[in-house]
Design an enzyme around this catalytic site. Sequence first.
Site, mmCIF file in Angstrom:
data_model
loop_
_atom_site.group_PDB
_atom_site.id
_atom_site.type_symbol
_atom_site.label_atom_id
_atom_site.label_comp_id
_atom_site.label_asym_id
_atom_site.label_seq_id
_atom_site.Cartn_x
_atom_site.Cartn_y
_atom_site.Cartn_z
ATOM 1 N N ASN A 1 0.631 -1.457 -0.097
ATOM 2 C CA ASN A 1 0.192 -0.321 0.266
ATOM 3 C C ASN A 1 1.262 1.448 -0.276
ATOM 4 O OD1 ASN A 1 -1.649 2.208 0.413
ATOM 5 N ND2 ASN A 1 -2.472 1.078 2.597
ATOM 6 N N LYS B 1 0.660 4.168 0.100
ATOM 7 C CA LYS B 1 -0.793 5.221 0.090
ATOM 8 C C LYS B 1 -0.154 7.063 -0.905
ATOM 9 C CE LYS B 1 -0.743 3.208 4.330
ATOM 10 N NZ LYS B 1 -0.156 3.717 6.585
ATOM 11 N N HIS C 1 -9.813 1.273 4.971
ATOM 12 C CA HIS C 1 -8.599 1.553 5.296
ATOM 13 C C HIS C 1 -8.517 2.134 7.095
ATOM 14 C CE1 HIS C 1 -4.523 2.722 6.127
ATOM 15 N NE2 HIS C 1 -3.755 1.313 5.353
ATOM 16 N N GLU D 1 -6.988 4.364 8.045
ATOM 17 C CA GLU D 1 -6.654 5.959 7.182
ATOM 18 C C GLU D 1 -8.035 6.929 6.656
ATOM 19 O OE1 GLU D 1 -3.355 4.945 5.371
ATOM 20 O OE2 GLU D 1 -2.226 4.761 7.185
ATOM 21 N N GLU E 1 -5.307 -4.905 9.936
ATOM 22 C CA GLU E 1 -4.199 -4.169 10.039
ATOM 23 C C GLU E 1 -5.138 -2.798 11.818
ATOM 24 O OE1 GLU E 1 -2.068 -3.049 7.040
ATOM 25 O OE2 GLU E 1 -3.990 -1.504 6.681
ATOM 26 N N GLY F 1 2.155 2.632 10.625
ATOM 27 C CA GLY F 1 3.571 3.721 10.847
ATOM 28 C C GLY F 1 3.905 3.908 12.193
ATOM 29 N N SER G 1 3.167 -1.186 10.579
ATOM 30 C CA SER G 1 4.924 -1.620 11.178
ATOM 31 C C SER G 1 5.404 -3.366 10.802
ATOM 32 C CB SER G 1 4.499 -1.417 12.627
ATOM 33 O OG SER G 1 4.376 0.100 12.407
HETATM 34 P P1 13P Z 1 2.883 0.648 7.607
HETATM 35 O O1 13P Z 1 3.583 -0.887 6.932
HETATM 36 O O2 13P Z 1 3.918 1.955 7.202
HETATM 37 O O3 13P Z 1 2.890 0.617 8.554
HETATM 38 O O4 13P Z 1 1.529 0.679 7.199
HETATM 39 C C1 13P Z 1 0.234 -0.795 7.065
HETATM 40 C C2 13P Z 1 -0.772 0.201 6.276
HETATM 41 O O5 13P Z 1 -1.275 0.838 6.349
HETATM 42 C C3 13P Z 1 -0.949 -0.881 4.703
HETATM 43 O O6 13P Z 1 -2.052 -0.640 4.869
#
Ligand code: 13P
Length: 249
Positions: free
Chosen positions: A9, A11, A96, A98, A168, A174, A213
């Site tokens: 992803n 983002k 997701h 976010e 997740e 993150g 992460s």
């Molecule tokens: P990170 O791997 O940066 O923690 O993000 C995970 C994520 O949101 C994947 O969709």
Amino acid sequence: MKHPVFAANWKMNHAPADAEAFLRVFLAYYPKTQDRTVIFFPPALTLGAVHNALKDRTDIKVGVQNVHWEDHGAFTGENSAAIARGAGAKYALVGHSERRHVFGETDEQAGKKVAAAIRAGLTPVVCVGETLAQREAGETIAVVARQLRAGLAHADAAHVATCIVAYEPVWAIGTGKTATPSNASQVHLAIRHELRTLAADRSEAVPILYGGSVNKGNAEALLAAPEVGGLLVGGASLDAEGWSGIVRT
Ligand code: 13P
């Protein structure tokens, strides 16, 4: 034998030219293989460039990070699942964290987006996960089960069987804090149980990915955990060499 799914992803990172440069490096490190599935989720405006750069690599798929729940119409700035499909997407992330926490997306909207993805022939990757406060209050399984049921509310058993689920935990995204393999497994087992109530035996085919992460150092142990069928990776998927190491786990 697991057939793991490795999903990147990106983002809001990598313009089309950056993605092309990334893929030149990545493809050199990652020869064709049939024993795993690799999916890139670039930003919508980069999707076409990624699809194009992968035209000789049918083993690698492309997905969109978000879709609108309607098929078309006056929704400035949005993309429908059919538009994403036309640009080369085969998968769609839905719900997701976010989208939920930064953009206020609801469980109900996630359900409608899953339905839109299915209508357009995209495989939905339904994302679920609890916040730190919910985990500390002992609500993890209840939250994840509620998000999953809402996300799949408009999908019949046959469609549920073709979905992917991603767990997740919000506190792990993150942050550098990863769920332990056994923590992840516990939630994945609960998700599997919930999927069985929705699609009986057919649900066994649904891969359940872990995200939050993930990096080269923890990928192998997470993937080896019961019911972890793959990884959904943010930050560690942005570097071509590093990501090629993770997908070869
Ligand atoms: P990170 O791997 O940066 O923690 O993000 C995970 C994520 O949101 C994947 O969709």
